[in-house]
Design a protein around this motif. Structure first.
Motif, PDB file in Angstrom:
ATOM      1  N   SER A  88       0.843  -1.200   0.000  1.00  0.00           N
ATOM      2  CA  SER A  88       0.000   0.000   0.000  1.00  0.00           C
ATOM      3  C   SER A  88       0.875   1.245   0.000  1.00  0.00           C
ATOM      4  CB  SER A  88      -0.884   0.021   1.250  1.00  0.00           C
ATOM      5  OG  SER A  88      -1.751  -1.093   1.255  1.00  0.00           O
ATOM      6  N   PRO A  89       0.315   2.385  -0.417  1.00  0.00           N
ATOM      7  CA  PRO A  89       1.084   3.623  -0.348  1.00  0.00           C
ATOM      8  C   PRO A  89       1.641   3.846   1.059  1.00  0.00           C
ATOM      9  CG  PRO A  89      -0.880   3.981  -1.641  1.00  0.00           C
ATOM     10  CD  PRO A  89      -1.009   2.603  -1.037  1.00  0.00           C
ATOM     11  N   GLY A  90       2.898   4.239   1.105  1.00  0.00           N
ATOM     12  CA  GLY A  90       3.580   4.442   2.377  1.00  0.00           C
ATOM     13  C   GLY A  90       4.367   3.240   2.848  1.00  0.00           C
ATOM     14  N   ASP A  91       4.074   2.048   2.322  1.00  0.00           N
ATOM     15  CA  ASP A  91       4.813   0.846   2.722  1.00  0.00           C
ATOM     16  C   ASP A  91       6.252   0.901   2.194  1.00  0.00           C
ATOM     17  OD1 ASP A  91       2.580  -0.243   3.940  1.00  0.00           O
ATOM     18  OD2 ASP A  91       2.164  -1.686   2.334  1.00  0.00           O
ATOM     19  N   GLN A  92       7.172   0.365   2.986  1.00  0.00           N
ATOM     20  CA  GLN A  92       8.550   0.209   2.527  1.00  0.00           C
ATOM     21  C   GLN A  92       8.575  -0.878   1.465  1.00  0.00           C
ATOM     22  OE1 GLN A  92      11.154   1.176   6.415  1.00  0.00           O
ATOM     23  NE2 GLN A  92      10.297  -0.843   6.404  1.00  0.00           N
ATOM     24  N   ILE A  93       9.358  -0.633   0.409  1.00  0.00           N
ATOM     25  CA  ILE A  93       9.433  -1.616  -0.667  1.00  0.00           C
ATOM     26  C   ILE A  93      10.841  -2.176  -0.839  1.00  0.00           C
ATOM     27  CG2 ILE A  93       9.751   0.162  -2.432  1.00  0.00           C
ATOM     28  CD1 ILE A  93       8.149  -1.537  -4.348  1.00  0.00           C
ATOM     29  N   VAL A  94      11.867  -1.333  -0.621  1.00  0.00           N
ATOM     30  CA  VAL A  94      13.232  -1.773  -0.875  1.00  0.00           C
ATOM     31  C   VAL A  94      14.197  -1.096   0.092  1.00  0.00           C
ATOM     32  CG1 VAL A  94      13.639   0.013  -2.630  1.00  0.00           C
ATOM     33  CG2 VAL A  94      15.007  -2.077  -2.687  1.00  0.00           C
ATOM     34  N   LEU A  95      15.225  -1.845   0.460  1.00  0.00           N
ATOM     35  CA  LEU A  95      16.334  -1.317   1.242  1.00  0.00           C
ATOM     36  C   LEU A  95      17.621  -1.743   0.563  1.00  0.00           C
ATOM     37  CD1 LEU A  95      16.971  -1.161   4.994  1.00  0.00           C
ATOM     38  CD2 LEU A  95      18.619  -2.386   3.577  1.00  0.00           C
ATOM     39  N   ALA A  96      18.497  -0.769   0.337  1.00  0.00           N
ATOM     40  CA  ALA A  96      19.856  -1.051  -0.130  1.00  0.00           C
ATOM     41  C   ALA A  96      20.795  -0.429   0.878  1.00  0.00           C
ATOM     42  CB  ALA A  96      20.088  -0.468  -1.517  1.00  0.00           C
ATOM     43  N   GLY A  97      21.671  -1.236   1.452  1.00  0.00           N
ATOM     44  CA  GLY A  97      22.604  -0.741   2.454  1.00  0.00           C
ATOM     45  C   GLY A  97      24.023  -1.168   2.129  1.00  0.00           C
ATOM     46  N   ILE A  98      24.949  -0.256   2.331  1.00  0.00           N
ATOM     47  CA  ILE A  98      26.366  -0.517   2.052  1.00  0.00           C
ATOM     48  C   ILE A  98      27.195  -0.093   3.251  1.00  0.00           C
ATOM     49  CG2 ILE A  98      28.344   0.042   0.581  1.00  0.00           C
ATOM     50  CD1 ILE A  98      26.215  -1.478  -0.958  1.00  0.00           C
TER      51      ILE A  98
END
Length: 152
Positions: A88-98
């Motif tokens: 839904s709008p506002g939901d987290q979809i992706v995380l990229a961490g380095i």
């Protein structure tokens, strides 16, 4: 350390940051990008976003993207989490961490990973709008961003 997860469950940004920070005492910089579902796309209201992927192939492609980033920058750890299913709008979809020794490597590698996630990873996205459902295609701006990494 390399972590790749593709699943329906939400993720805890703080926990993922902490995991990257603890990769090594050499870590001097951690960059984390989190993308979320917008409620508007191309001037249309968005009520939901459904994501599908090709299990096995998607993770393999993400692994290649991280490997390429590692060949360009000094990376000590990398995490990519991508959600699938109905969001839904506002939901987290992706995380990229380095995680890296220095901020320059962390910033550049994180941007690189995101640019190629948008163009190489095998995800299919369908938006629900008042006009009906529509499958999304890769934006030209995302293609251009990825191509910029190819230029000398």
């Amino acid at each position: 350390m390399r972590e790749i997860r593709v699943h329906e469950e939400n993720f805890d940004v703080g926990a993922e940051y902490q995991r990257l920070l603890e990769v090594s005492n050499e870590v001097g910089a951690v960059t984390v990008f989190v993308g979320s579902v917008r409620d508007v796309n191309d001037d249309a209201d968005v009520a939901g976003l459904y994501l599908e992927h090709y299990p096995g192939m998607t993770e393999k492609e993400i692994d290649k993207i991280i490997s390429e980033a590692e060949s360009r920058w000094n990376i000590l750890g990398a995490t990519v989490i991508h959600r699938i299913g109905l969001l839904s709008p506002g939901d987290q979809i992706v995380l990229a961490g380095i995680a890296s020794r220095h901020r320059g490597d962390a910033f550049a590698a994180c941007e690189f990973v995101m640019d190629f996630l948008k163009t190489r990873a095998t995800f299919w996205k369908k938006e629900t709008t008042p006009e009906g459902d529509r499958w999304l295609t890769t934006r030209q701006s995302d293609i251009d961003a990825a191509e910029n990494w190819e230029q000398p």
